[in-house]
Scaffold this motif. Structure first.
Motif, PDB file in Angstrom:
ATOM      1  N   SER A 114       0.840  -1.189   0.000  1.00  0.00           N
ATOM      2  CA  SER A 114       0.000   0.000   0.000  1.00  0.00           C
ATOM      3  C   SER A 114       0.881   1.247   0.000  1.00  0.00           C
ATOM      4  O   SER A 114       1.738   1.411   0.866  1.00  0.00           O
ATOM      5  CB  SER A 114      -0.901   0.000   1.244  1.00  0.00           C
ATOM      6  OG  SER A 114      -1.626   1.215   1.339  1.00  0.00           O
ATOM      7  N   VAL A 115       0.715   2.114  -1.000  1.00  0.00           N
ATOM      8  CA  VAL A 115       1.521   3.331  -1.088  1.00  0.00           C
ATOM      9  C   VAL A 115       0.598   4.539  -1.226  1.00  0.00           C
ATOM     10  O   VAL A 115      -0.474   4.460  -1.830  1.00  0.00           O
ATOM     11  CB  VAL A 115       2.505   3.279  -2.283  1.00  0.00           C
ATOM     12  CG1 VAL A 115       3.527   2.163  -2.106  1.00  0.00           C
ATOM     13  CG2 VAL A 115       1.763   3.102  -3.598  1.00  0.00           C
ATOM     14  N   ARG A 116       1.030   5.654  -0.683  1.00  0.00           N
ATOM     15  CA  ARG A 116       0.213   6.863  -0.732  1.00  0.00           C
ATOM     16  C   ARG A 116       1.108   8.081  -0.858  1.00  0.00           C
ATOM     17  O   ARG A 116       2.102   8.214  -0.148  1.00  0.00           O
ATOM     18  CB  ARG A 116      -0.645   6.965   0.534  1.00  0.00           C
ATOM     19  CG  ARG A 116      -1.626   8.155   0.546  1.00  0.00           C
ATOM     20  CD  ARG A 116      -2.619   7.999   1.675  1.00  0.00           C
ATOM     21  NE  ARG A 116      -1.953   7.922   2.962  1.00  0.00           N
ATOM     22  CZ  ARG A 116      -1.604   8.991   3.695  1.00  0.00           C
ATOM     23  NH1 ARG A 116      -1.846  10.216   3.233  1.00  0.00           N
ATOM     24  NH2 ARG A 116      -1.009   8.844   4.857  1.00  0.00           N
ATOM     25  N   PHE A 117       0.755   8.958  -1.782  1.00  0.00           N
ATOM     26  CA  PHE A 117       1.517  10.190  -2.018  1.00  0.00           C
ATOM     27  C   PHE A 117       1.501  11.077  -0.775  1.00  0.00           C
ATOM     28  O   PHE A 117       0.459  11.285  -0.146  1.00  0.00           O
ATOM     29  CB  PHE A 117       0.922  10.942  -3.214  1.00  0.00           C
ATOM     30  CG  PHE A 117       1.553  12.291  -3.456  1.00  0.00           C
ATOM     31  CD1 PHE A 117       2.761  12.394  -4.116  1.00  0.00           C
ATOM     32  CD2 PHE A 117       0.932  13.451  -3.004  1.00  0.00           C
ATOM     33  CE1 PHE A 117       3.344  13.633  -4.347  1.00  0.00           C
ATOM     34  CE2 PHE A 117       1.502  14.693  -3.236  1.00  0.00           C
ATOM     35  CZ  PHE A 117       2.716  14.791  -3.908  1.00  0.00           C
ATOM     36  N   GLN A 118       2.686  11.611  -0.416  1.00  0.00           N
ATOM     37  CA  GLN A 118       2.783  12.515   0.727  1.00  0.00           C
ATOM     38  C   GLN A 118       3.092  13.948   0.298  1.00  0.00           C
ATOM     39  O   GLN A 118       2.331  14.865   0.545  1.00  0.00           O
ATOM     40  CB  GLN A 118       3.866  12.027   1.703  1.00  0.00           C
ATOM     41  CG  GLN A 118       3.458  10.841   2.550  1.00  0.00           C
ATOM     42  CD  GLN A 118       4.512  10.514   3.591  1.00  0.00           C
ATOM     43  OE1 GLN A 118       5.712  10.737   3.381  1.00  0.00           O
ATOM     44  NE2 GLN A 118       4.081   9.986   4.718  1.00  0.00           N
ATOM     45  N   SER A 119       4.235  14.121  -0.362  1.00  0.00           N
ATOM     46  CA  SER A 119       4.655  15.480  -0.713  1.00  0.00           C
ATOM     47  C   SER A 119       5.722  15.434  -1.798  1.00  0.00           C
ATOM     48  O   SER A 119       6.259  14.368  -2.125  1.00  0.00           O
ATOM     49  CB  SER A 119       5.208  16.197   0.520  1.00  0.00           C
ATOM     50  OG  SER A 119       6.373  15.526   1.007  1.00  0.00           O
ATOM     51  N   SER A 120       6.041  16.608  -2.342  1.00  0.00           N
ATOM     52  CA  SER A 120       7.126  16.729  -3.317  1.00  0.00           C
ATOM     53  C   SER A 120       7.852  18.046  -3.067  1.00  0.00           C
ATOM     54  O   SER A 120       7.277  18.996  -2.531  1.00  0.00           O
ATOM     55  CB  SER A 120       6.587  16.689  -4.757  1.00  0.00           C
ATOM     56  OG  SER A 120       5.737  17.789  -5.000  1.00  0.00           O
ATOM     57  N   SER A 296       4.326   7.307   1.439  1.00  0.00           N
ATOM     58  CA  SER A 296       4.305   6.409   2.593  1.00  0.00           C
ATOM     59  C   SER A 296       3.959   5.027   2.059  1.00  0.00           C
ATOM     60  O   SER A 296       3.112   4.888   1.163  1.00  0.00           O
ATOM     61  CB  SER A 296       3.273   6.860   3.625  1.00  0.00           C
ATOM     62  OG  SER A 296       1.975   6.806   3.072  1.00  0.00           O
ATOM     63  N   MET A 297       4.627   4.011   2.557  1.00  0.00           N
ATOM     64  CA  MET A 297       4.307   2.643   2.150  1.00  0.00           C
ATOM     65  C   MET A 297       4.102   1.816   3.404  1.00  0.00           C
ATOM     66  O   MET A 297       4.762   2.031   4.439  1.00  0.00           O
ATOM     67  CB  MET A 297       5.407   2.047   1.268  1.00  0.00           C
ATOM     68  CG  MET A 297       6.770   1.941   1.889  1.00  0.00           C
ATOM     69  SD  MET A 297       7.938   1.151   0.738  1.00  0.00           S
ATOM     70  CE  MET A 297       9.441   1.160   1.712  1.00  0.00           C
ATOM     71  N   ALA A 298       3.178   0.881   3.311  1.00  0.00           N
ATOM     72  CA  ALA A 298       2.808   0.121   4.499  1.00  0.00           C
ATOM     73  C   ALA A 298       2.617  -1.341   4.151  1.00  0.00           C
ATOM     74  O   ALA A 298       2.155  -1.696   3.058  1.00  0.00           O
ATOM     75  CB  ALA A 298       1.536   0.688   5.109  1.00  0.00           C
ATOM     76  N   LEU A 306       8.990   6.195   1.344  1.00  0.00           N
ATOM     77  CA  LEU A 306       9.637   5.819   0.099  1.00  0.00           C
ATOM     78  C   LEU A 306       9.832   7.079  -0.740  1.00  0.00           C
ATOM     79  O   LEU A 306       8.906   7.877  -0.876  1.00  0.00           O
ATOM     80  CB  LEU A 306       8.752   4.817  -0.659  1.00  0.00           C
ATOM     81  CG  LEU A 306       9.250   4.280  -1.998  1.00  0.00           C
ATOM     82  CD1 LEU A 306      10.532   3.493  -1.804  1.00  0.00           C
ATOM     83  CD2 LEU A 306       8.178   3.392  -2.625  1.00  0.00           C
ATOM     84  N   SER A 307      11.042   7.282  -1.269  1.00  0.00           N
ATOM     85  CA  SER A 307      11.312   8.490  -2.054  1.00  0.00           C
ATOM     86  C   SER A 307      11.590   8.150  -3.511  1.00  0.00           C
ATOM     87  O   SER A 307      12.233   7.148  -3.823  1.00  0.00           O
ATOM     88  CB  SER A 307      12.492   9.269  -1.464  1.00  0.00           C
ATOM     89  OG  SER A 307      13.681   8.524  -1.556  1.00  0.00           O
ATOM     90  N   PHE A 308      11.073   9.006  -4.396  1.00  0.00           N
ATOM     91  CA  PHE A 308      11.299   8.907  -5.829  1.00  0.00           C
ATOM     92  C   PHE A 308      11.954  10.199  -6.303  1.00  0.00           C
ATOM     93  O   PHE A 308      11.844  11.242  -5.654  1.00  0.00           O
ATOM     94  CB  PHE A 308       9.977   8.731  -6.589  1.00  0.00           C
ATOM     95  CG  PHE A 308       9.241   7.471  -6.280  1.00  0.00           C
ATOM     96  CD1 PHE A 308       9.396   6.345  -7.076  1.00  0.00           C
ATOM     97  CD2 PHE A 308       8.370   7.403  -5.201  1.00  0.00           C
ATOM     98  CE1 PHE A 308       8.703   5.178  -6.801  1.00  0.00           C
ATOM     99  CE2 PHE A 308       7.667   6.246  -4.924  1.00  0.00           C
ATOM    100  CZ  PHE A 308       7.830   5.124  -5.720  1.00  0.00           C
ATOM    101  N   ILE A 309      12.627  10.131  -7.447  1.00  0.00           N
ATOM    102  CA  ILE A 309      13.228  11.318  -8.066  1.00  0.00           C
ATOM    103  C   ILE A 309      12.624  11.511  -9.458  1.00  0.00           C
ATOM    104  O   ILE A 309      12.676  10.608 -10.304  1.00  0.00           O
ATOM    105  CB  ILE A 309      14.763  11.178  -8.191  1.00  0.00           C
ATOM    106  CG1 ILE A 309      15.419  11.131  -6.807  1.00  0.00           C
ATOM    107  CG2 ILE A 309      15.343  12.342  -9.007  1.00  0.00           C
ATOM    108  CD1 ILE A 309      15.334  12.435  -6.035  1.00  0.00           C
ATOM    109  N   TYR A 310      12.037  12.702  -9.663  1.00  0.00           N
ATOM    110  CA  TYR A 310      11.605  13.068 -11.008  1.00  0.00           C
ATOM    111  C   TYR A 310      12.802  13.650 -11.739  1.00  0.00           C
ATOM    112  O   TYR A 310      13.414  14.623 -11.305  1.00  0.00           O
ATOM    113  CB  TYR A 310      10.472  14.091 -10.975  1.00  0.00           C
ATOM    114  CG  TYR A 310      10.139  14.627 -12.355  1.00  0.00           C
ATOM    115  CD1 TYR A 310       9.441  13.835 -13.271  1.00  0.00           C
ATOM    116  CD2 TYR A 310      10.549  15.897 -12.755  1.00  0.00           C
ATOM    117  CE1 TYR A 310       9.164  14.310 -14.552  1.00  0.00           C
ATOM    118  CE2 TYR A 310      10.269  16.375 -14.031  1.00  0.00           C
ATOM    119  CZ  TYR A 310       9.576  15.580 -14.927  1.00  0.00           C
ATOM    120  OH  TYR A 310       9.315  16.049 -16.184  1.00  0.00           O
TER     121      TYR A 310
END
Length: 353
Positions: A114-120, A296-298, A306-310
């Motif tokens: 389960s993942v949910r967008f937090q911020s950028s 956030s991942m659960a 969890l972090s991603f890079i655009y």
């Protein structure tokens, strides 16, 4: 330093010595140099000496340089021993600022997670573009260059980085101590071998087809030869006057022909197989604005960020990196401790194990 602009060897010597920390001064058509101790030992010259561009007599503190001279050869050898390193900063008039959640869910597949967008937030990140020289060795040899891009922070492999980089506004600068994370750099070099083979094999398709044709041709000739040999040997068995012992001996030799043919074909296969060697020959260190996206991942009983890079160069999200093998992946699995894993590592987490 004032030096003869036509004297390329003198200019090369000045650039080489200057890049290694020497203090230089041009005087009367000669070059005076004060060298660091390490450079003095490398070139086997005094810490203070003069260089002149003719091939006259040398003294203990005066050296002449010309094509083939010992000093020039040592400089060339030392310069070639290190991979050239260049740095640049990128500038963008516009960088994407929203829509990351949709982009991530299009690029990545999350399995039982389960993942949910937090911020950028806007950040600066670094990439490495490695230009690598490869040699494909078979009965003949094929050489060429490929470009491999990696996120320097995460180690993620970035396809098409070199192609997309050509249209971006760049400011080049001298690259000094920019590869500060040697551990990360060596991890990236390990990925070079894995990522390069598929790219190289596509690039050398005509070479591979040529070796395959030659293998089929020579293998066909071998099969034809052994068929004719077997036919002749069986025909000889019909000759009159052969003893039983001689007939049995020839039958045993005939029975061995398929094994001998297979061995010969195996030797041919080795001859025309393609062995690939690859080594970096230039590195471009790229600093660029980017966007970091936090999720956030659960999993049952566990939660992490969890972090991603655009990546504005390729206009896509960089792949994540498997914690087990270091491979880049968009097919995301996790162990109970929420270590990011690829398809190959998902059954038994190498980190937990």
């Amino acid at each position: 330093m004032n030096s003869d602009p036509e004297n390329e060897l003198m200019r090369f010597a000045a650039r080489f010595l200057g890049s290694r920390g020497a203090i230089l001064e041009g005087k009367n058509g000669e070059l005076e140099a004060v060298l660091p101790e390490e450079l003095s030992e490398l070139l086997e010259v005094p810490e203070y000496f003069r260089i002149k561009s003719d091939s006259g007599d040398e003294t203990t503190d005066t050296y002449s340089i010309h094509y083939g001279s010992t000093l020039i050869e040592k400089m060339i050898e030392a310069a070639s021993a290190e991979t050239p390193l260049l740095s640049c900063a990128l500038r963008f008039e516009y960088i994407k600022s929203d829509g990351f959640d949709r982009l991530i869910r299009e690029q990545f597949h999350f399995h039982d997670l389960s993942v949910r967008f937090q911020s950028s937030a806007k950040v600066r990140t670094d990439y490495l573009l490695l230009t690598c020289r490869y040699t494909a060795q078979s009965d003949e040899q094929k050489e060429g260059l490929i470009h491999l891009g990696f996120n320097h922070e995460t180690g993620a492999f970035i396809p098409h980085l070199a192609d997309m980089l050509s249209s971006v506004d760049k400011v080049f600068r001298t690259a000094a101590q920019i590869l500060h994370d040697e551990k990360r750099f060596h991890q990236i070099l390990k990925q070079v071998q894995k990522r390069s083979r598929e790219i190289i094999m596509k690039q050398i398709v005509p070479f591979r087809e040529s070796m395959a044709r030659r293998f089929r041709r020579d293998a066909g000739h071998l099969e034809e030869y052994y068929r004719a040999l077997e036919k002749e040997m069986r025909s000889n068995l019909k000759r009159q006057g052969l003893s039983d012992e001689l007939i049995q001996d020839r039958k045993e030799k005939i029975a061995l022909l398929p094994r001998e043919l297979k061995r010969k074909k195996d030797d041919l296969f080795k001859k025309y197989s393609i062995r690939i060697r690859i080594a970096p020959c230039a590195i471009l260190f790229i600093t660029t604005p980017a966007v970091k996206i936090l999720y956030s991942m659960a999993a049952p009983g566990t939660r992490k960020t969890l972090s991603f890079i655009y990546n504005p160069i390729v206009k896509a999200i960089d792949p994540l990196v498997c914690k087990g093998c270091g491979a880049s992946t968009a097919d995301i699995y996790c162990c109970p401790a929420l270590h990011i894993l690829c398809t190959e590592c998902r059954k038994i987490c190498p980190v937990c194990q």
